[in-house]
Design an enzyme around this catalytic site. Structure first.
Site: not given
Lengths: 305, 428
Positions: B69, B310
C-alpha cells in the site's frame, strides 16, 4: 425472536403462528377495528432506503392500527449508498428507544447487520435480492384463504427469479409450509442453486403452468433489458408473459398472484391481473394484517426491549 | 522483533533443502551474511546460539504477491508494517504489487520502493511495476526503465488487462527485458458487479456472483497469446478447477506459464461468506469445494508453482459495513505458513521438502531470483520453522494494519520462529 430477517430463520411453526394471528387480525379489521391498543406506547420506525410506497404504507398502517406510534424516516437518496451512514442512523434511532425498525435496503444482508447491532427489533422489508419475508407470509395467507391450505399446493413462480427477493422468500415459505414449488423464467434470470430451496426449475413456461394451483408472477424490471439479460419487454411479454391463454394450462381454479406493482402487458396482461382468478388486491389487504401479526409477535407482550 | 549481526548458531535443527538433497539434523552457523558451517555439531565460538531442536531450518520463504500500500494508501499498510508482518510470517522477501497511489509505473517509483525497503531493513521488498500506465490498461508503462531500476516483475494486479491487443503488446515488449507478467485474470464483462462466487451460496445470500469463466476466459486468452507471441506469464491467485486444468495443459505443451494459489483459496469455499461475513470477501472469490480440491491437487502435482498470500490489508472500517461496499481482501502474511503447515503438511499432502519448493523455490523461480539455499558459503536467506507450536489466530495482534481474515480464531499448528535475511537474524 427479536427480529424478522427472513423466512430462512423461521420454522414451519413460526410461519403457522404468523398466519393464525393474521387471520384473526384480518377478521377484526374487517369488523372496523382500526384502533387497537396492543402496541400502544410502542414506537415503530420505517427506514426505507429504496423507493417503495405500498410496502411502507402497509407497515405504517399496520403499526397505527395496533396503536403504535409510527415514524417514517426518509434518508436522502444521496446518502443511501453509504452503509456506514445507515448503521449510524439506525444506532441513533436505537438510542432514542425505538421499539422496532422496519428496514428496506438495496444491499442483501443489511437488516442482518443492523439486527446484530441494535436492541430494537429489526423487520426486513426487503434486502437486495435476498429476502422479503412479510411478502412471502402475506402471499401464503392469500393462498391459505383462496385454496384452503398451503400444504400440497402446486405453486409456479414465473419470471426474474435471479433478482427477486420475493421469489427467494416465497420458495422458502411455500416449501416450508408443504407446497411444491416450480420456477421458470428466461435462462439468464434463473440463478444456480434453486434446488437448494427445494424448488424445481421447469424447462418451459407450459411445463411450469401445467396443473398449477397457484401462479405467482414476478415483476420484470426494465434494467434487465439494458443489462442484456432479455432482448426487450415486448419479447418478454410474448415469450414469458402470463396471458389468459397460457393460464388455461393451470388448473381451472388456479389463483394468480403478483407482488406488485404490476407492469401491465409485460409480465402479465391486464385481463389476467384484473380477472376473477387474480388475488392481487386481496394480497394487498392481507399485507396489512400480516404486518400487524409480525409487529404483534415481535413487540407484543414482552417482545423486544 | 530484533536483529543482530553477531554470528548466529542454529543448534540442532532439521535442515531441509530439497535443492541440495539435504534433510538431516545438524547445526548451521551464520556469520557476515553467509552460511559458514552446516551440518553436524559445530563450535558456537562466541556466536549467539538458537536452540533449534525439533525445528526446521529451510531456504527462506518468499511471497510473490503482497500489497504493502505504499506509496499513497498507508492508512491500510506501509512498507514498514508490511515488512514486519512478512518477517513475522517467516518470509525473507516479498513482491509488492504496484496498485498504490500513485501506481508504481515509473523507474522513480521502483527506486522509491527499493529505498524504503532498505531503510526499513527487515525483509526484502521487491518492487513489481505496472504493465500499463496507471494500470489503466491503455498504454504500456515504462517497462524497460523499470526493469533497469530493479523491478522484478510487471503486473496490473487488482484488475485484469481487458484488452487482448494491449496484453499482446505487453507480452512482446516485456519479454525483451526478461520480466514476467503477473496476471490478475479477470474479464470485467463476466465478473460484473459480482462480490462472491456465482453459485448456490450467492443465490441464497442474494448477492451478485462472479462466474468461473471470468477467470477462465482470461487464462485461456493469455495462454494462447503466450503460445503465439512468446513471453512469460505467471497467473495470480488461481481460483477455479478449470483454470488449473488450462495451466496443466499449457505446461504440458511447454509454454512459459506459471501459477500461484492463496492459502484461502486452498482451504475455504464460498460457504465462508454465509452470514455476510466480509472477512471472506476477496477477489477472485472463494469458490466451491470442487475448485478448492482441484487447487490443492494442482499445488501438490506441481501444476501450481507456488503459494502466494495476496496479502491485501484494509482498515477495519473499510472491511466493515455491508457486503457490497466492504473492500475485497484478506490479510494473509501472518497466517500463510501456519495454515499450510496445519492443513497441508501436517496432513501429509505436502512434505516439508514440497513446502520449501512451493513457498521458496517456486516464488524465486517466478520472480527470477537466485534460489535460496542451505549450503556453506551461500548468502543466508533462511526461515526457521517451529512445526509443533500450537497457537490461535488473533488478528488484533497482527503486525499488519490489516486485520481482516476469515481465519480469525483458528487454532493452528506451526509457525515461523525467525528468519535470516541476507545473514541478519530476525526473530518472528
Amino acid at each position: 425472536m427479536k427480529d424478522l430477517l427472513g423466512i430462512e430463520e423461521l420454522t414451519r411453526q413460526d410461519m403457522e403462528r404468523y398466519l393464525a394471528t393474521a387471520v384473526d387480525l384480518k377478521a377484526r379489521l374487517r369488523q372496523g377495528a382500526k384502533k387497537m391498543a396492543v402496541l400502544s406506547g410502542r414506537v415503530v420506525v420505517t427506514l426505507f432506503l429504496e423507493a417503495s410506497t405500498r410496502t411502507r404504507t402497509s407497515f405504517e398502517l399496520a403499526g397505527r392500527f395496533l396503536g403504535a406510534h409510527v415514524q417514517s424516516f426518509a434518508l436522502a437518496q444521496s446518502s443511501v449508498d453509504k452503509g456506514e451512514t445507515l448503521v449510524d442512523t439506525a444506532r441513533a434511532l436505537d438510542a432514542m428507544a425505538v421499539d422496532a425498525i422496519v428496514v428496506r435496503h438495496a444491499v442483501a444482508g443489511v437488516p442482518h447487520d443492523l439486527a446484530r447491532r441494535l436492541e430494537a427489533a429489526v423487520v426486513n422489508a426487503g434486502d437486495g435480492w435476498h429476502e422479503h419475508p412479510t411478502q412471502a407470509l402475506l402471499d401464503a395467507l392469500t393462498i391459505l384463504e383462496r385454496r384452503g391450505r398451503v400444504e400440497g399446493q402446486r405453486i409456479a413462480i414465473l419470471g426474474d427469479i435471479r433478482h427477486s427477493r420475493v421469489a427467494r422468500s416465497a420458495m422458502l415459505a411455500y416449501g416450508g409450509l408443504g407446497a411444491s414449488v416450480t420456477v421458470f423464467g428466461p435462462a439468464t434470470l434463473v440463478p444456480e442453486g434453486v434446488e437448494a430451496y427445494g424448488a424445481e426449475v421447469a424447462t418451459s413456461l407450459e411445463a411450469a403452468l401445467a396443473g398449477a394451483d397457484v401462479v405467482q408472477v414476478l415483476r420484470i424490471q426494465r434494467e434487465r433489458m439494458h443489462a442484456g439479460l432479455i432482448p426487450s419487454l415486448e419479447e418478454y411479454h410474448r415469450r414469458f408473459g402470463l396471458t389468459q391463454e397460457r393460464l388455461r394450462l393451470a388448473r381451472p381454479d388456479a389463483v394468480v398472484m403478483h407482488p406488485g406493482p404490476v407492469n401491465r402487458g409485460v409480465e402479465i396482461e391486464s385481463r389476467v391481473a384484473d380477472g376473477p382468478r387474480s388475488a392481487v388486491m386481496q394480497a394487498v389487504e392481507n399485507g396489512v394484517a400480516m404486518r400487524m401479526a409480525v409487529l404483534c409477535h415481535l413487540l407484543g407482550e414482552g417482545g423486544s426491549r | 522483533m530484533t536483529w543482530t549481526q553477531r554470528p548466529v548458531m542454529v543448534r540442532g535443527a532439521r535442515l531441509v533443502d530439497p535443492g541440495e538433497g539435504l534433510d538431516e539434523v545438524g547445526d548451521c552457523l551464520v556469520a557476515d551474511g553467509r552460511i559458514r558451517a552446516l551440518g553436524g555439531r559445530g563450535d558456537a565460538d562466541g556466536a549467539q546460539v538458537i536452540e533449534a531442536e525439533g525445528l526446521w531450518l529451510v531456504p527462506g520463504l518468499v511471497d510473490p504477491h503482497v500489497h504493502l500500500r505504499e506509496p499513497g494508501l498507508t492508512h491500510k499498510e506501509d512498507i514498514a508494517t508490511g515488512a514486519r508482518a512478512a518477517v513475522a510470517g517467516g518470509f525473507v522477501a516479498v513482491a509488492a504489487m504496484p496498485n498504490t497511489r500513485p501506481v508504481v509505473d515509473s523507474p522513480e517509483l521502483i527506486t522509491y520502493v527499493r529505498m524504503r525497503s532498505d531503510a526499513v531493513g527487515l525483509c526484502r521488498v521487491l518492487p513489481v511495476g505496472a504493465i500499463t500506465r496507471g494500470q489503466a490498461g491503455r498504454e504500456l508503462a515504462q517497462i524497460g526503465d523499470m526493469a533497469a531500476a530493479g523491478a522484478v516483475a510487471l503486473s496490473d494486479d487488482g484488475q485484469g488487462v481487458q484488452s487482448a491487443g494491449m496484453m499482446r503488446c505487453a507480452l512482446r515488449y516485456a519479454s525483451a527485458f526478461g520480466l514476467p507478467l503477473l496476471l490478475h485474470e479477470q474479464d470485467d464483462t463476466l465478473a460484473g458487479d459480482g462480490v462472491v462466487h456465482e453459485g448456490a451460496v450467492a443465490t441464497r445470500l442474494g448477492l451478485a456472483g462472479q462466474p468461473r469463466e471470468a477467470e477462465e476466459a482470461m487464462v485461456l486468452r493469455d495462454v494462447h497469446l503466450v503460445e503465439r507471441n512468446g513471453g512469460r506469464i505467471h497467473l495470480c491467485h488461481l481460483s477455479t478447477a478449470g483454470a488449473v486444468q488450462v495451466v496443466r495443459e499449457a505446461k504440458a505443451r511447454g509454454l512459459r506459464v506459471s501459477a500461484e494459489v492463496t492459502p484461502h483459496h486452498l482451504l475455504l469455499t464460498d460457504e465462508a461468506a454465509r452470514g455476510y461475513d466480509t472477512r471472506a470477501k476477496c477477489n477472485p472469490p472463494l469458490r466451491t469445494d470442487g475448485d478448492r480440491r482441484a487447487l490443492v491437487d494442482g499445488l501438490v502435482d506441481g501444476t501450481i508453482d507456488c503459494i502466494a498470500t495476496d496479502h491485501a490489508p484494509h482498515t477495519d472500517d473499510e472491511k466493515e459495513g455491508d457486503f457490497v461496499s466492504a473492500a475485497f481482501g484478506i490479510s494473509g502474511l501472518e497466517t500463510a505458513l501456519a495454515l499450510v503447515l496445519t492443513h497441508l503438511v501436517d496432513s501429509g499432502r505436502l512434505s516439508p521438502a514440497a513446502l520449501v519448493e512451493r513457498m521458496s523455490f517456486g516464488p524465486c523461480r517466478v520472480l527470477g531470483l537466485c534460489r535460496h539455499r542451505l549450503r556453506e558459503g551461500a548468502v543466508a536467506n533462511l526461515t526457521l520453522i517451529d512445526p509443533g507450536v500450537r497457537w490461535t489466530v488473533e488478528p488484533q495482534r497482527f503486525h499488519s494494519r490489516g486485520h481482516a481474515t476469515p481465519f480469525a480464531g483458528a487454532r493452528l499448528k506451526g509457525r515461523s520462529r525467525g528468519v535470516f535475511v541476507d545473514g541478519r537474524w530476525m526473530a518472528s
